[in-house]
Design a protein around this motif. Structure first.
Motif, short mmCIF file in Angstrom:
data_model
loop_
_atom_site.label_atom_id
_atom_site.label_comp_id
_atom_site.label_asym_id
_atom_site.label_seq_id
_atom_site.Cartn_x
_atom_site.Cartn_y
_atom_site.Cartn_z
N ARG A 155 0.82 -1.21 0.00
CA ARG A 155 0.00 0.00 0.00
C ARG A 155 0.86 1.26 0.00
NH1 ARG A 155 -3.10 0.33 4.67
NH2 ARG A 155 -2.43 -1.66 5.58
N ASN A 156 2.00 1.20 0.68
CA ASN A 156 2.93 2.35 0.64
C ASN A 156 3.44 2.59 -0.78
OD1 ASN A 156 2.73 2.87 3.38
ND2 ASN A 156 4.50 1.58 3.91
N VAL A 157 3.77 1.50 -1.48
CA VAL A 157 4.24 1.62 -2.86
C VAL A 157 3.14 2.18 -3.76
CG1 VAL A 157 4.93 0.27 -4.89
CG2 VAL A 157 6.03 -0.14 -2.67
N MET A 158 1.94 1.68 -3.58
CA MET A 158 0.83 2.15 -4.40
C MET A 158 0.47 3.60 -4.08
SD MET A 158 -1.62 -1.17 -4.87
CE MET A 158 -1.08 -2.55 -5.89
N ARG A 159 0.64 3.99 -2.83
CA ARG A 159 0.41 5.40 -2.47
C ARG A 159 1.33 6.31 -3.28
NH1 ARG A 159 2.97 6.38 2.92
NH2 ARG A 159 4.77 6.41 1.51
N THR B 254 -7.21 -5.40 -3.58
CA THR B 254 -8.26 -6.36 -3.93
C THR B 254 -7.75 -7.33 -4.99
OG1 THR B 254 -9.15 -4.88 -5.63
CG2 THR B 254 -10.11 -4.74 -3.42
N SER B 255 -8.48 -8.40 -5.16
CA SER B 255 -8.16 -9.39 -6.19
C SER B 255 -8.71 -8.90 -7.53
CB SER B 255 -8.74 -10.77 -5.81
OG SER B 255 -8.17 -11.23 -4.62
N GLY B 256 -8.03 -7.92 -8.10
CA GLY B 256 -8.47 -7.30 -9.34
C GLY B 256 -9.58 -6.29 -9.07
N THR B 257 -9.84 -5.42 -10.05
CA THR B 257 -10.91 -4.44 -9.88
C THR B 257 -12.28 -5.11 -9.89
OG1 THR B 257 -10.84 -3.97 -12.25
CG2 THR B 257 -9.63 -2.49 -10.80
N GLN B 258 -12.38 -6.31 -10.47
CA GLN B 258 -13.68 -7.00 -10.45
C GLN B 258 -14.14 -7.22 -9.02
OE1 GLN B 258 -15.47 -7.60 -13.18
NE2 GLN B 258 -17.17 -8.47 -12.04
N GLN B 259 -13.22 -7.60 -8.14
CA GLN B 259 -13.61 -7.75 -6.74
C GLN B 259 -13.97 -6.40 -6.13
OE1 GLN B 259 -10.71 -8.71 -3.64
NE2 GLN B 259 -12.18 -10.11 -2.68
N GLY B 260 -13.23 -5.36 -6.51
CA GLY B 260 -13.54 -4.03 -5.99
C GLY B 260 -14.95 -3.59 -6.37
N ILE B 261 -15.33 -3.79 -7.62
CA ILE B 261 -16.68 -3.44 -8.07
C ILE B 261 -17.72 -4.24 -7.29
CG2 ILE B 261 -18.26 -3.45 -10.04
CD1 ILE B 261 -15.72 -3.18 -11.83
N CYS C 25 -5.76 -1.87 -6.72
CA CYS C 25 -5.78 -0.95 -5.58
C CYS C 25 -7.09 -0.18 -5.61
CB CYS C 25 -4.59 0.01 -5.70
SG CYS C 25 -4.58 1.33 -4.48
N VAL C 26 -7.77 -0.13 -4.47
CA VAL C 26 -8.99 0.65 -4.32
C VAL C 26 -8.70 1.80 -3.37
CG1 VAL C 26 -11.36 0.65 -3.44
CG2 VAL C 26 -10.51 -1.30 -4.77
N ALA C 27 -9.01 3.02 -3.81
CA ALA C 27 -8.74 4.21 -3.01
C ALA C 27 -10.06 4.86 -2.61
CB ALA C 27 -7.89 5.20 -3.80
N ALA C 28 -10.26 5.03 -1.31
CA ALA C 28 -11.45 5.69 -0.78
C ALA C 28 -11.10 6.20 0.62
CB ALA C 28 -12.64 4.73 -0.74
#
Length: 476
Positions: free
Chosen positions: A159-163, A181-188, A329-332
């Motif tokens: 998460r630090n790297v993605m930040r 997440t396991s791909g954006t499909q899981q995020g959706i 990565c999901v950002a909120a």
């Protein structure tokens, strides 16, 4: 058979029943020859009149999707149906809650030689060796990772790297604002399961990503599709729609949109965010392709302009690195993210820690240089595909060349029988994605999607020429 009905929605009940059943038929959940529930039994199950169900079945029969026999019932249309299917099987009558499954039906890797249907990057272009070496080293040197549950929110180091990755692209957040997440499909899916329920209004671009449509349909949402043009979603039209049906959620792929390839202008991104603020709703900003631009970088993400947490931003890494790793990565912010993390903990107990550690060094040290080279390669692929289209595309076939991403979106002349075209293409060992699956409505689409990055370059050129010859014969 369970069907979510919105009794206060804009569509009639027969239309809702007909639409759901047609989607189940087209995605293979109701197979050819299967007997549908009787008018009486479905009316009781759905708490509607028998007239309502009869009207729905009439709509389906007029479209050729089912046939009805007096005294025997109604069946999914299939000229080769047999007695056993007419008598029914207990599994066929066992209730489920799946309104459609186009992602499963249309994205399964088939045996065709030229798989233009799948929006992916060929393995020879991906950094599989680098990531695989890291994976092997971790298994050998830190085998305990395989015995460790990952943090529900995701590995902190990743998460630090993605930040830092998001910060370089104008999105300034803390590591605590990110979830793996396991791909954006899981995020959706997590957003939908957490915030969308039966009858909630979800706005999407027309067309939109099939996987997202499947997810929102599964939640019983009333999906409303907003027309697009060369600048992306028509936010002016969306604004008028929202006056009639306030949004619970707006789903968009603003950059190199899947499937159309269109990019939303910065002005419309700003207006869309203003709209979300005024209605106090969420925007799901799906971003699989923004690093794959061919010329100038695209407009900045909607999330970069969002001080109040109205945008849930999703950035896929697996698609451009290693699809089998399923990393996004999901950002909120705030309580929105907290509830998504709670939903994820119940979903999978955390993404695999070993996989997160395996992709981490590449994203931290090599991703930007790799993406720069990949952009050059994909631009070359797109330009070769464009030349073939210019030379061999039949009259009446229209397209706009994308400024990035993986796909071409072709518009065919009026009244094409795309199902028949698909059958002809398969005879030549060619597949493509029919545009119908990128909508939820029953109106047939005149579009098809072709991916130019899934095969080796020579195979792409050979396959595209073959397909255009098939298309030429088909349109004669």
């Amino acid at each position: 058979m369970h069907i979510d009905l919105n009794r206060s929605g804009s569509k009639t009940l027969p239309h809702q029943i007909s639409e759901t059943l047609s989607q189940r038929i087209s995605s293979g959940l109701l197979q050819q020859g299967v007997r549908l529930p009787s008018v009486r039994s479905l009316a009781i199950t759905l708490n509607v009149s028998q007239v309502t169900v009869s009207k729905a079945y009439d709509m389906l029969e007029k479209r050729g999707l089912i046939y009805c026999r007096q005294g025997k019932g109604c069946f999914v249309a299939d000229p080769t149906h047999n007695r056993r299917q007419e008598e029914g099987c207990w599994q066929d009558l066992y209730d489920d809650y799946l309104p459609r499954a186009q992602l499963w039906r249309n994205f399964d890797v088939s045996e065709v030689k030229y798989p233009f249907h799948l929006a992916a990057i060929h393995s020879e272009l991906l950094p599989l060796q680098d990531i695989g070496d890291t994976y092997a080293s971790l298994v050998k040197e830190q085998p305990e990772l395989m015995a460790t549950y990952g943090n529900f929110q995701g590995d902190l180091e990743l998460r630090n790297v993605m930040r830092e990755h998001l910060k370089s692209r104008g999105i300034s957040l803390t590591s605590s604002d990110l979830m793996i997440t396991s791909g954006t499909q899981q995020g959706i899916d997590l957003v939908a399961r957490t915030f969308v329920g039966p009858g909630d209004t979800v706005y999407l671009e027309a067309p939109s990503y099939t996987g997202a449509i499947d997810v929102f349909a599964g939640r019983g949402a009333e999906m409303i599709f907003v027309p697009t043009d060369s600048e992306g979603m028509r936010v002016d039209v969306l604004t008028k729609m929202c006056d009639q049906r306030p949004p619970k959620l707006i789903y968009t792929i603003p950059t190199f949109q899947n499937p159309s390839g269109v990019t939303m202008s910065i002005t419309r991104r700003q207006r869309l965010l203003e709209l979300a603020r005024s209605y106090r709703c969420l925007i799901v900003e799906d971003d699989p392709f923004s690093d794959l631009y061919f010329h100038a970088p695209p407009p900045r993400a909607i999330k970069s302009m969002d001080p109040d947490g109205h945008v849930v931003y999703m950035k896929s890494f697996s698609k451009v690195l290693a699809p089998g790793c399923r990393i996004a990565c999901v950002a909120a912010e705030g309580n929105i993210l907290s509830r998504l993390i709670a939903a994820k903990s119940a979903s999978d107990l955390g993404s695999p820690l070993l996989t997160q550690k395996a992709v981490l060094p590449f994203i931290a040290e090599k991703y930007d240089a790799y993406a720069a080279q990949l952009r050059i390669t994909l631009r070359g692929r797109m330009e070769k595909a464009a030349k073939l289209l210019k030379l061999y595309a039949p009259p009446g076939v229209n397209y706009i060349l994308p400024e990035g991403g993986l796909n071409l979106w072709l518009e065919l002349p009026p009244s094409p029988d795309i199902a028949s075209l698909h059958d002809l293409a398969e005879q030549e060992s060619i597949s493509f994605l029919p545009g119908d699956v990128c909508y939820s409505a029953e109106t047939p689409s005149r579009h098809i999607r072709l991916c130019y990055s899934q095969m080796k370059e020579s195979e792409m050129e050979e396959g595209l020429q073959r397909f255009l010859r098939v298309l030429g014969r088909f349109l004669q």
